[in-house]
Design an enzyme around this catalytic site. Structure first.
Site, short mmCIF file in Angstrom:
data_model
loop_
_atom_site.label_atom_id
_atom_site.label_comp_id
_atom_site.label_asym_id
_atom_site.label_seq_id
_atom_site.Cartn_x
_atom_site.Cartn_y
_atom_site.Cartn_z
N LYS A 24 0.84 -1.21 0.00
CA LYS A 24 0.00 0.00 0.00
C LYS A 24 0.87 1.26 0.00
O LYS A 24 0.50 2.28 -0.58
CB LYS A 24 -0.90 -0.01 1.24
CG LYS A 24 -1.65 1.29 1.46
CD LYS A 24 -1.61 1.69 2.93
CE LYS A 24 -2.04 3.13 3.11
NZ LYS A 24 -1.16 3.88 3.98
N ASN A 25 2.04 1.19 0.65
CA ASN A 25 2.86 2.40 0.72
C ASN A 25 3.88 2.51 -0.42
O ASN A 25 4.78 3.36 -0.38
CB ASN A 25 3.52 2.52 2.10
CG ASN A 25 2.47 2.90 3.15
OD1 ASN A 25 1.37 3.32 2.79
ND2 ASN A 25 2.80 2.75 4.41
N ARG A 98 -2.84 11.16 1.84
CA ARG A 98 -1.70 12.08 1.83
C ARG A 98 -0.96 12.03 0.49
O ARG A 98 0.02 12.73 0.29
CB ARG A 98 -0.73 11.73 2.97
CG ARG A 98 -1.41 11.80 4.33
CD ARG A 98 -0.44 11.71 5.46
NE ARG A 98 0.51 12.81 5.47
CZ ARG A 98 0.22 14.04 5.87
NH1 ARG A 98 -0.98 14.36 6.26
NH2 ARG A 98 1.16 14.97 5.87
N CYS A 122 -4.29 9.50 8.27
CA CYS A 122 -4.65 9.13 9.63
C CYS A 122 -4.22 10.19 10.64
O CYS A 122 -3.15 10.79 10.50
CB CYS A 122 -3.99 7.79 9.97
SG CYS A 122 -4.70 6.43 9.04
N ASP A 317 4.25 1.15 11.83
CA ASP A 317 2.99 0.52 11.42
C ASP A 317 2.86 -0.93 11.90
O ASP A 317 1.82 -1.54 11.74
CB ASP A 317 2.85 0.58 9.89
CG ASP A 317 2.90 1.99 9.39
OD1 ASP A 317 1.92 2.71 9.52
OD2 ASP A 317 3.97 2.40 8.88
N VAL A 339 8.24 7.52 16.00
CA VAL A 339 8.01 8.09 14.66
C VAL A 339 6.85 9.08 14.67
O VAL A 339 6.95 10.19 14.13
CB VAL A 339 7.80 6.99 13.61
CG1 VAL A 339 7.57 7.59 12.22
CG2 VAL A 339 9.01 6.06 13.57
C1 EPZ Z 1 4.61 7.10 5.43
O1 EPZ Z 1 4.00 8.28 5.92
C2 EPZ Z 1 3.52 6.05 5.43
N1 EPZ Z 1 2.42 6.51 4.61
C3 EPZ Z 1 3.06 5.78 6.84
O2 EPZ Z 1 2.09 4.75 6.82
C4 EPZ Z 1 4.24 5.33 7.69
O3 EPZ Z 1 3.83 5.17 9.01
C5 EPZ Z 1 5.35 6.39 7.62
O4 EPZ Z 1 5.70 6.67 6.24
C6 EPZ Z 1 6.61 5.96 8.35
O5 EPZ Z 1 7.08 4.74 7.81
C7 EPZ Z 1 2.48 6.36 3.29
O6 EPZ Z 1 3.46 5.84 2.74
C8 EPZ Z 1 1.30 6.83 2.50
P1 EPZ Z 1 7.02 10.40 7.26
P2 EPZ Z 1 4.71 9.70 5.74
O7 EPZ Z 1 7.07 11.61 6.39
O8 EPZ Z 1 5.52 9.66 4.52
C9 EPZ Z 1 7.60 14.02 10.35
C10 EPZ Z 1 -0.03 3.81 7.11
O9 EPZ Z 1 -0.87 3.56 8.01
N2 EPZ Z 1 7.53 14.95 9.21
O10 EPZ Z 1 8.13 9.42 7.18
O11 EPZ Z 1 3.65 10.73 5.89
C11 EPZ Z 1 6.23 13.38 10.64
O12 EPZ Z 1 5.38 14.24 11.38
C12 EPZ Z 1 0.73 5.11 7.14
O13 EPZ Z 1 0.17 3.07 6.13
C13 EPZ Z 1 7.72 16.30 9.41
O14 EPZ Z 1 7.95 16.75 10.55
O15 EPZ Z 1 5.62 9.67 7.04
C14 EPZ Z 1 6.61 12.13 11.39
O16 EPZ Z 1 6.84 12.42 12.74
C15 EPZ Z 1 0.53 5.90 8.40
N3 EPZ Z 1 7.63 17.16 8.33
C16 EPZ Z 1 7.94 11.75 10.73
O17 EPZ Z 1 8.42 12.92 10.04
C17 EPZ Z 1 7.37 16.70 7.07
O18 EPZ Z 1 7.30 17.52 6.13
C18 EPZ Z 1 7.85 10.61 9.75
O19 EPZ Z 1 6.86 10.90 8.76
C19 EPZ Z 1 7.20 15.31 6.87
C20 EPZ Z 1 7.28 14.45 7.97
#
Ligand code: EPZ
Length: 444
Positions: A24-25, A98, A122, A317, A339
């Site tokens: 899915k991701n 997203r 989410c 996850d 995370v």
């Molecule tokens: C991806 O989300 C996945 N979603 C998430 O899965 C997964 O939990 C996550 O990566 C971590 O592996 C998809 O791929 C669609 P991040 P993403 O940017 O890319 C901070 C599921 O249920 N951050 O790695 O949105 C953020 O707040 C979902 O399948 C900033 O501060 O996650 C977090 O604390 C949920 N500023 C951390 O980084 C930004 O501009 C990691 O987020 C971007 C992120």
């Protein structure tokens, strides 16, 4: 809304075989990458989940013809007539996802303008997009806020640059890859995320003609090229879906074979599964369909100390399904979520079912994280084993929602789980798979 309720008669160990499809991701991002090609792309093993439908709708609005291929679960994406879409239409199709933010680079390259609606996804933390916007500006894009979203343009084109992420964000790394591959010159990204889904996206882009070097220490170098072609790709299996069903097997004292699962994507999870007392067996015989069998070997499960982390750590996850299994382990387990700052709220529902879980603001388990000095309950202490009893549950988000289902399957009695349609965002045919494994479920 009665048809959004699943009635689960718990207490039956899961037994049988199911299949995991493409991740899915990864799949929605590979679909976005198809925008960059000047010939059609083919994506195989695409799961029937809502996030794929959302991206299919969004791409359609931009003139990409998305059709079902000749093989089952195959999509053909033809971007030859790509165009700008109206922001009102985009808002309707964006749904609670997203992914729209990742369309920025490809749309800027292909049509010179992107409208990005306010994002869903989410509610598991603040989920800011500052890294994405900062990187786009470094490439030379102009970002303007307006009602309902953002207008992004690149009047002087997009140019390679040197970037360093404050945290190895998956989404921001993908944003940078999808933008840099056709930006003029070389981009160097430091502190990149290197999740298997990112490496798989790099494989997709490489098939399209991109030049991307993954160096040691989270450094990725991308040489921009002038044109990219379509790709044909079979995505990596969904390692979150695999871990979810594996945890369900453990929590219900069951035995589940997951076809399509691959050991290499699951190594960290498999270590934890073994430490907790679960058993697994990899089927990688030549010519065989492949998969991993997960089962509860009898006796007591063992408590563990865990923390979630970026790859190669224990995925955030995987946390929620594993916590349900840990309610059945003997002793005190610790789960430190590093995370997302608000990803333990679902433990209230488990306590309501008989679990003993306390959450703390401190970083428990040894390593301090970004959330330690802030007001977030991001560490959980799980005392077990606890007998779980049925309850009425409301699904808060995708992964916590699936863990509610696991708890309901493990619990004694009949639970009513409200809001289950949210689970379709990320778990293909989950009701049919539950039934195939012997869970007794029906629509409420
Ligand atoms: C991806 O989300 C996945 N979603 C998430 O899965 C997964 O939990 C996550 O990566 C971590 O592996 C998809 O791929 C669609 P991040 P993403 O940017 O890319 C901070 C599921 O249920 N951050 O790695 O949105 C953020 O707040 C979902 O399948 C900033 O501060 O996650 C977090 O604390 C949920 N500023 C951390 O980084 C930004 O501009 C990691 O987020 C971007 C992120």
């Amino acid at each position: 809304m009665t048809d959004d309720v699943l009635v689960v008669h718990g207490g039956t160990p899961l037994h049988g075989q199911i299949r995991a499809r493409g991740a899915k991701n990864l799949v929605p991002k590979a679909m976005v990458a198809a925008l960059l090609g000047d010939t059609p792309s083919r994506l195989h093993d695409v799961p029937a989940i809502r996030d794929v439908e959302i991206v299919r709708g969004l791409l359609g609005l931009h003139g990409v013809r998305v059709t079902d291929g000749a093989e089952p679960c195959e999509l053909v994406l033809d971007p030859t007539n790509i165009e700008c879409a109206s922001s009102d239409e985009i808002n309707v199709h964006a749904g609670s996802s997203r992914i729209p933010i990742l369309l920025c680079g490809p749309l800027l390259h292909r049509v010179g303008h992107a409208f990005i609606p306010d994002l869903g996804g989410c509610n598991i933390g603040g989920r800011p997009i500052d890294f994405h916007l900062g990187a786009l500006r470094e490439f030379g894009a102009l970002v303007e806020k307006r009602a309902g979203g953002m207008d992004i343009t690149s009047p002087n084109g997009l140019h390679g640059c040197k970037l360093s992420l404050p945290y190895p964000s998956v989404g921001a790394t993908e944003q940078i890859l999808l933008t840099a591959v056709m930006a003029e010159g070389v981009t160097e990204l430091r502190n990149a995320a290197v999740e298997p889904e990112i490496i798989d996206l790099i494989c997709v882009l490489q098939k399209m003609g991109a030049i991307i070097r993954v160096r040691t220490d989270r450094v990725i170098e991308i040489e921009g090229v002038r044109r990219l072609r379509g790709y044909s790709h079979r995505p990596i299996p969904d390692r979150i879906e695999v871990a979810s069903w594996a945890s369900a097997a453990l929590a219900t004292r069951g035995d589940v074979m997951i076809r399509g699962a691959r050991q290499v994507d699951m190594m960290t999870f498999l270590n934890t599964f073994t430490s907790v007392g679960g058993a697994f067996e990899v089927d990688d015989r030549p010519g065989a369909d492949g998969g991993i069998r997960f089962w509860h070997p009898g006796g007591e499960l063992r408590a563990v100390v865990l923390e979630t982390d970026v790859h190669p750590g224990f995925m955030t996850d995987w946390q929620q399904p594993m916590v349900v299994a840990l309610t059945q382990a003997h002793g005190i387990s610790i789960m430190h979520e590093t995370v997302y700052e608000r990803r333990l709220g679902y433990t209230d529902a488990l306590n309501q079912m008989g679990a003993t879980i306390q959450t703390y603001r401190e970083c428990l388990g040894g390593t301090p994280c970004r959330f330690g000095r802030r007001n977030f309950r991001h560490s959980a202490v799980i005392a077990g084993p606890s007998k779980l009893y049925a309850a009425d549950l409301v699904i808060p988000d995708l992964r916590a929602g699936f863990s509610h289902l696991i708890a309901a399957m493990a619990a004694a009695g009949t639970s009513r789980v409200y809001g289950v349609d949210l689970i379709k965002r990320g778990y293909e045919d989950f009701e049919a798979k539950m039934a195939a494994l012997g869970a007794r479920v029906e629509r409420g």
